[in-house]
Write a protein that holds these residues in place. Structure first.
Motif, PDB file in Angstrom:
ATOM      1  N   TRP A  12      -4.392 -10.962   8.964  1.00  0.00           N
ATOM      2  CA  TRP A  12      -4.508  -9.944  10.005  1.00  0.00           C
ATOM      3  C   TRP A  12      -3.150  -9.282  10.090  1.00  0.00           C
ATOM      4  CZ3 TRP A  12      -6.501 -14.897  11.835  1.00  0.00           C
ATOM      5  CH2 TRP A  12      -7.906 -14.927  11.933  1.00  0.00           C
ATOM      6  N   GLY A  26      -7.062  -5.788   9.712  1.00  0.00           N
ATOM      7  CA  GLY A  26      -7.157  -6.719   8.606  1.00  0.00           C
ATOM      8  C   GLY A  26      -6.184  -6.340   7.500  1.00  0.00           C
ATOM      9  N   GLY A  27      -6.245  -7.050   6.403  1.00  0.00           N
ATOM     10  CA  GLY A  27      -5.343  -6.782   5.280  1.00  0.00           C
ATOM     11  C   GLY A  27      -5.884  -5.689   4.377  1.00  0.00           C
ATOM     12  N   LEU A  28      -4.984  -5.162   3.538  1.00  0.00           N
ATOM     13  CA  LEU A  28      -5.357  -4.141   2.560  1.00  0.00           C
ATOM     14  C   LEU A  28      -5.062  -4.702   1.167  1.00  0.00           C
ATOM     15  CD1 LEU A  28      -3.490  -0.992   3.979  1.00  0.00           C
ATOM     16  CD2 LEU A  28      -5.947  -1.395   4.108  1.00  0.00           C
ATOM     17  N   THR A  76       2.116 -10.224   9.352  1.00  0.00           N
ATOM     18  CA  THR A  76       0.848 -10.542   8.702  1.00  0.00           C
ATOM     19  C   THR A  76       0.557 -12.028   8.948  1.00  0.00           C
ATOM     20  OG1 THR A  76       2.193 -10.583   6.688  1.00  0.00           O
ATOM     21  CG2 THR A  76       0.653  -8.779   6.915  1.00  0.00           C
ATOM     22  N   ALA A 110      -6.497  -8.123   1.372  1.00  0.00           N
ATOM     23  CA  ALA A 110      -7.761  -7.871   2.069  1.00  0.00           C
ATOM     24  C   ALA A 110      -8.476  -9.184   2.356  1.00  0.00           C
ATOM     25  CB  ALA A 110      -8.650  -6.948   1.225  1.00  0.00           C
ATOM     26  N   GLY A 111      -8.862  -9.398   3.601  1.00  0.00           N
ATOM     27  CA  GLY A 111      -9.579 -10.609   3.997  1.00  0.00           C
ATOM     28  C   GLY A 111      -8.675 -11.822   4.153  1.00  0.00           C
ATOM     29  N   LYS A 112      -7.410 -11.696   3.740  1.00  0.00           N
ATOM     30  CA  LYS A 112      -6.517 -12.865   3.744  1.00  0.00           C
ATOM     31  C   LYS A 112      -5.583 -12.890   4.940  1.00  0.00           C
ATOM     32  CE  LYS A 112      -6.514 -13.522  -1.235  1.00  0.00           C
ATOM     33  NZ  LYS A 112      -5.964 -12.862  -2.402  1.00  0.00           N
ATOM     34  N   SER A 151     -12.254 -12.524   8.845  1.00  0.00           N
ATOM     35  CA  SER A 151     -11.173 -11.804   9.530  1.00  0.00           C
ATOM     36  C   SER A 151     -11.687 -10.556  10.253  1.00  0.00           C
ATOM     37  CB  SER A 151     -10.072 -11.426   8.541  1.00  0.00           C
ATOM     38  OG  SER A 151     -10.569 -10.503   7.591  1.00  0.00           O
ATOM     39  N   GLY A 152     -12.646  -9.877   9.641  1.00  0.00           N
ATOM     40  CA  GLY A 152     -13.197  -8.664  10.257  1.00  0.00           C
ATOM     41  C   GLY A 152     -13.922  -8.970  11.552  1.00  0.00           C
ATOM     42  N   TYR A 164       0.815  -1.213   0.000  1.00  0.00           N
ATOM     43  CA  TYR A 164       0.000   0.000   0.000  1.00  0.00           C
ATOM     44  C   TYR A 164       0.854   1.271   0.000  1.00  0.00           C
ATOM     45  CZ  TYR A 164      -3.479   3.329   1.755  1.00  0.00           C
ATOM     46  OH  TYR A 164      -4.287   4.414   1.932  1.00  0.00           O
ATOM     47  N   SER A 208       1.798  -2.680   5.208  1.00  0.00           N
ATOM     48  CA  SER A 208       0.612  -3.345   4.681  1.00  0.00           C
ATOM     49  C   SER A 208       0.859  -4.834   4.446  1.00  0.00           C
ATOM     50  CB  SER A 208       0.162  -2.679   3.381  1.00  0.00           C
ATOM     51  OG  SER A 208       1.170  -2.789   2.404  1.00  0.00           O
TER      52      SER A 208
END
Ligand SMILES: *Cc1c(COP(=O)(O)O)cnc(C)c1O
Length: 379
Positions: free
Chosen positions: A352, A342-344, A316, A348-350, A325-326, A104, A156
């Protein structure tokens, strides 16, 4: 006289913030001594005592960064302000700039460089990896950059960018080396002068354990030389280091009012770094992170980044299949007062993102977080 309206005159309660443990990508919890320093009584921003403090902050920053650069100052603003200052002062319109994009913050550097008129070449590798020397050379041969931008600690993704050999390449191509050290300063091995970094920036709220609000910046002689030769001034008045430098330099000319109390806080944060010593501090971050990685394996979780380039300040953690994850992060916050993120982008979603930075890099926080994660994941 018009009527005074009461529309926005809301009634508020005394401020009472929850006792969060901030184990995300930043901010991390400020050290209690830093919070105490922040509430010290104010002096004027040109007061002899404040000027003495400015000298101390600059000196301690040079220690933390391992540099002798005279222009080593905290920019008024968060890490992104220092990032923009680095870009604005290194880039001239039309300059070719090569940027490592594997997360990011590399993306953000591309955005900023473009706004200052750089002709940007993106050097992309998957999120969670770093860029190797051969790849950098190949790109340099193709785009002949005047500036190379890399992110040392990609918050990120949790990956560290190795710097060995990069200076020699930059010398070959007469190129400035600009480095994002926001999540490494005060936590991960970092040698600005030995690595030949020309411009680096950071933030206060990651491994320095000071609240957000200042952005440390250091500029080496090659940058100052280019600044002097510029045909047009830096197109950002607030961040033009030829002007700000006079306030922090020997002439102390007024440019803008320094955030006085934030500088008290940063001074204390940097004192803590000097007291502990860099080697000890880096070792502590490593030990805490290794304890966390081992504990993750014990509860069946794995890390996204391969171990040799894994940051000790930010990990990560792969989210197991079928887990939201959220929802896990929300439960940790609501039931344990623990913040993780969480991930970006690609992650994202993959994953923490777990930060063990500065004051928060302690064994007890690892024990607590692992127990809480295990508990939440069991449900
Ligand atoms: C946090 C961060 C920034 C931006 O800093 P802010 O203080 O949020 O403006 C830039 N780069 C990296 C690598 C970061 O982690």
């Amino acid at each position: 006289m018009p009527h005074v309206k009461d529309t926005h005159r809301i009634e508020t309660r005394d401020l009472d913030m929850p006792p969060r443990l901030l184990l995300g990508p930043g901010p991390s919890n400020a050290h209690p001594r830093v919070l105490r320093a922040l509430s010290n009584r104010q002096v004027g921003h040109l007061d002899p005592r404040f000027i003495e403090l400015m000298n101390e902050v600059q000196s301690l920053l040079r220690y933390a960064w391992q540099t002798d650069n005279p222009v080593t100052i905290p920019v008024s603003g968060t890490g992104s302000a220092a990032m923009e200052a680095a870009v604005a002062n290194c880039v001239e319109p039309g300059d070719s700039m090569l940027i490592g994009v594997n997360g990011y913050f590399g993306e953000r550097m591309v955005d900023m460089a473009g706004r200052y008129g750089a002709v940007v070449t993106r050097m992309e590798t998957p999120w969670g990896t770093s860029v190797d020397l051969d790849t950098i050379r190949r790109h340099m041969e193709a785009c002949r950059p005047r500036v190379l931008g890399l992110v040392h600690a990609e918050t990120s993704t949790g990956a560290r960018q190795p710097l060995e050999g990069v200076r020699a390449l930059c010398d070959e191509f007469d190129c400035l080396l600009l480095l994002d050290t926001v999540t490494s300063l005060g936590g991960v091995e970092l040698f600005i002068d030995d690595w030949g970094v020309d411009a680096a920036y950071s933030g206060t709220q990651k491994c320095l354990s000071c609240p957000p609000g200042l952005g440390p910046l250091t500029l080496g002689p090659r940058v100052l030389e280019r600044l002097e030769k510029r045909s047009k001034p830096v197109p950002n008045w607030y961040l033009d280091m030829s002007l700000v430098g006079k306030y922090w330099g020997s002439s102390r000319t007024y440019h803008h009012t320094a955030p006085i109390n934030m500088n008290y806080g940063l001074r204390e944060a940097l004192r803590l770094v000097a007291e502990e010593g860099l080697e000890e501090r880096w070792k502590r971050h490593r030990n805490t992170a290794e304890r966390f990685w081992a504990g993750l394996a014990d509860i069946g979780l794995s890390c996204h980044v391969r171990q040799d380039i894994r940051l000790s300040s930010l990990t990560t953690v792969r989210v197991p299949d079928g887990v939201d994850s959220g929802a896990v992060a929300r439960t940790l916050l609501n039931e344990y007062n623990i913040e993780i993120a969480g991930g970006l982008g690609q992650l994202a979603g993959k994953v923490w993102r777990v930060g063990l930075m500065g004051f928060n890099s302690r064994a007890e926080n690892v024990t607590l977080l692992l127990a809480a994660m295990e508990d939440v994941l069991k449900r």
